[in-house]
Scaffold this motif. Sequence first.
Motif, short mmCIF file in Angstrom:
data_model
loop_
_atom_site.label_atom_id
_atom_site.label_comp_id
_atom_site.label_asym_id
_atom_site.label_seq_id
_atom_site.Cartn_x
_atom_site.Cartn_y
_atom_site.Cartn_z
N THR A 217 0.85 -1.19 0.00
CA THR A 217 0.00 0.00 0.00
C THR A 217 0.89 1.25 0.00
N SER A 218 0.26 2.41 -0.06
CA SER A 218 0.95 3.69 -0.02
C SER A 218 2.05 3.78 -1.08
N LEU A 219 1.70 3.35 -2.30
CA LEU A 219 2.62 3.39 -3.43
C LEU A 219 3.94 2.69 -3.14
N GLY A 220 3.87 1.62 -2.32
CA GLY A 220 5.04 0.82 -2.03
C GLY A 220 5.81 1.24 -0.80
N GLN A 221 5.49 2.40 -0.23
CA GLN A 221 6.15 2.81 1.02
C GLN A 221 5.82 1.81 2.12
N GLU A 222 4.60 1.37 2.15
CA GLU A 222 4.15 0.36 3.13
C GLU A 222 4.03 -0.96 2.38
N ASP A 223 5.17 -1.58 2.14
CA ASP A 223 5.23 -2.69 1.19
C ASP A 223 5.04 -4.07 1.82
N HIS A 224 4.98 -4.14 3.14
CA HIS A 224 4.64 -5.40 3.80
C HIS A 224 3.71 -5.10 4.96
N VAL A 225 2.53 -5.66 4.89
CA VAL A 225 1.52 -5.41 5.93
C VAL A 225 1.08 -6.74 6.55
N SER A 226 0.51 -6.68 7.76
CA SER A 226 0.28 -7.90 8.54
C SER A 226 -1.06 -8.57 8.27
N MET A 227 -2.06 -7.81 7.85
CA MET A 227 -3.44 -8.30 7.73
C MET A 227 -3.97 -8.85 9.07
N GLY A 228 -3.36 -8.38 10.18
CA GLY A 228 -3.78 -8.87 11.49
C GLY A 228 -5.21 -8.51 11.85
N SER A 229 -5.73 -7.45 11.25
CA SER A 229 -7.13 -7.10 11.51
C SER A 229 -8.06 -8.21 11.05
N ILE A 230 -7.70 -8.83 9.93
CA ILE A 230 -8.49 -9.95 9.41
C ILE A 230 -8.30 -11.17 10.32
N SER A 231 -7.07 -11.37 10.80
CA SER A 231 -6.81 -12.49 11.73
C SER A 231 -7.70 -12.38 12.96
N GLY A 232 -7.81 -11.18 13.52
CA GLY A 232 -8.61 -10.98 14.73
C GLY A 232 -10.10 -11.19 14.48
N ARG A 233 -10.60 -10.65 13.38
CA ARG A 233 -12.01 -10.84 13.06
C ARG A 233 -12.31 -12.30 12.76
N LYS A 234 -11.40 -12.95 12.07
CA LYS A 234 -11.60 -14.34 11.67
C LYS A 234 -11.64 -15.27 12.89
N LEU A 235 -10.76 -15.02 13.86
CA LEU A 235 -10.78 -15.82 15.08
C LEU A 235 -12.14 -15.74 15.74
N ASN A 236 -12.70 -14.55 15.81
CA ASN A 236 -14.00 -14.40 16.47
C ASN A 236 -15.14 -15.02 15.68
N LYS A 237 -15.01 -15.11 14.34
CA LYS A 237 -15.99 -15.85 13.54
C LYS A 237 -15.92 -17.34 13.85
N VAL A 238 -14.70 -17.87 13.95
CA VAL A 238 -14.53 -19.28 14.30
C VAL A 238 -15.13 -19.55 15.69
N LEU A 239 -14.93 -18.63 16.61
CA LEU A 239 -15.49 -18.80 17.96
C LEU A 239 -17.01 -18.75 17.95
N ASP A 240 -17.60 -17.94 17.08
CA ASP A 240 -19.06 -17.96 16.92
C ASP A 240 -19.53 -19.37 16.58
N ASN A 241 -18.87 -19.98 15.61
CA ASN A 241 -19.24 -21.34 15.19
C ASN A 241 -18.94 -22.37 16.27
N LEU A 242 -17.80 -22.19 16.95
CA LEU A 242 -17.41 -23.14 18.00
C LEU A 242 -18.44 -23.17 19.12
N GLU A 243 -18.98 -22.03 19.49
CA GLU A 243 -19.99 -22.01 20.55
C GLU A 243 -21.21 -22.84 20.17
N TYR A 244 -21.59 -22.82 18.91
CA TYR A 244 -22.72 -23.66 18.47
C TYR A 244 -22.34 -25.13 18.45
#
Length: 523
Positions: A411-438
């Motif tokens: 992103t940022s025209l290559g200035q920010e050339d490696h990003v973590s996508m950790g926001s998706i990791s956090g949201r995804k964990l909580n989706k898995v937990l939604d299913n796990l509770e069921y």
Amino acid sequence: MASKNNTFEYGVETLTIGKALAIAKGDMQGVLNKEARKRITNSQQQVQEIVDNDRTVYGITTGFGILANAKISEEDTRTLQYKILQSHSVGVGDPIPTEVAKLMLITKMQALAQGYSGVQLETLERINWHIDNDVIPLVPEKGSVGASGDLAPLAHLFLPLIGLGEVFFRGHRYKSQEVLQQFKLAPIQLGPKEGLALINGTQFILAFAIKGVQRLHNCLEAADIIGAMSLEALTGTQAPFDARLHQLRPFAGTQLVAQRLRDMLHDSAIMQSHIDCGRVQDPYSLRCMPQVHGASRNAWLHLKELTEIELNAVTDNPIILTADDTISGGNFHGQPLALPLDYACVAAAEIGNIADRRCYLLLEGKWGLPMLLMKNVGLNSGFMIPQYTTAALVTENKTLCFPASADSIPTSLGQEDHVSMGSISGRKLNKVLDNLEYILAIELLSASQAIEFRHPLKSSAILEFAHDYVRRSVSFAEEDRIFADDINQIRNIIHDFSFVEAVNTYTSLAGVNLNKGYESFSI
């Protein structure tokens, strides 16, 4: 509102997951003490000195990201802070839960109050006003790549400071300006660097990590109790939980689960009734609960430890040490949490995977149980179809286990050339937990049905209490009914923590500590 003596001092005390959750719930109040106020004021004065002396410092007298080399005049520095909140508010999707947004505010308070960010005291006091009065900003769920800070979510989080954006207040959604006017408050006039300090950081990832730690811990506690009930219903043996076996492979999580299972099965009449049955070994989903549940416990502990480091970290950029000493670095990068969140996602999915296998075993009609856990099948389908749901949820969770942190898009025209996508990791964990509770709810529903076919024999006092607690919500099924209603009822007592809390309270009153010696595995 919490009592005055039940307070947490931002920027001075160590923030834990438990304390962050208590502040969010209103059981504890976060405050800025004299020491924190001095640090904050000193840091803001150092930023002002940089501006007054026209020094070139990233984000204070320059633009942001790829525009880092664009010099900003003194008269434009304040305008720049306003514009950065506007321009970075590009989130999309549904609003995140208000508790998660509130945790973002709380964790940002802790980071900024340490006095390395150059924000005004007035700004922190306004953020804390939002927390204390439950005026919670609307934050869209999508738009962060988890580096350069959680830019888009944090921009939305702090739009209300300048009178923009929306908030949730007393169960309703309002324009921020409407609520500010109701309280006779004016928007904050942000000073140099403040906009950047507000949107740089990992608080979106961190807030989801806090909820993930809390919810996964609850599911792990529930899984042990429910697994023990399934073992009893299937007349399995407790021999594989012998402490001597687990001393030979001493993973802490494994030893904890084995201990919990031994304690929960202690003095069970059902267990004693088949001690000489001649069955050599149980299936893995019964026999290997310490190893499988324990491995997920170890993953949970790793996430908890790293989350609590991040809770007390300064994650914006640049860091202000003095007016003559600033550091532009990468503390905003989400990789330290992205990796353990992805690991925890797999750990949560595996608890559902093994629970589904136990559901299947309960339906086979072996070891004295009726096929499909109902006497009159044919006319009735019994508990056959709830296991279809666990199968579907387990498979969905498997598809969610691809690690978001394994991907990166510049992103940022290559200035920010490696990003973590950790926001998706956090949201995804909580989706898995939604299913796990069921999934766990369906196993608990099935195990509670199955264990009644062992009557008049009784299980241990702890497991009998757990069974009786379930029966307060859902009755024994003599024939088919809309099992979705039962599943939702039981999922609710797992989701709101009441099932685990009730069992823990009972064991405590009985003088039993299921987690004795493993205090690090608590929140």
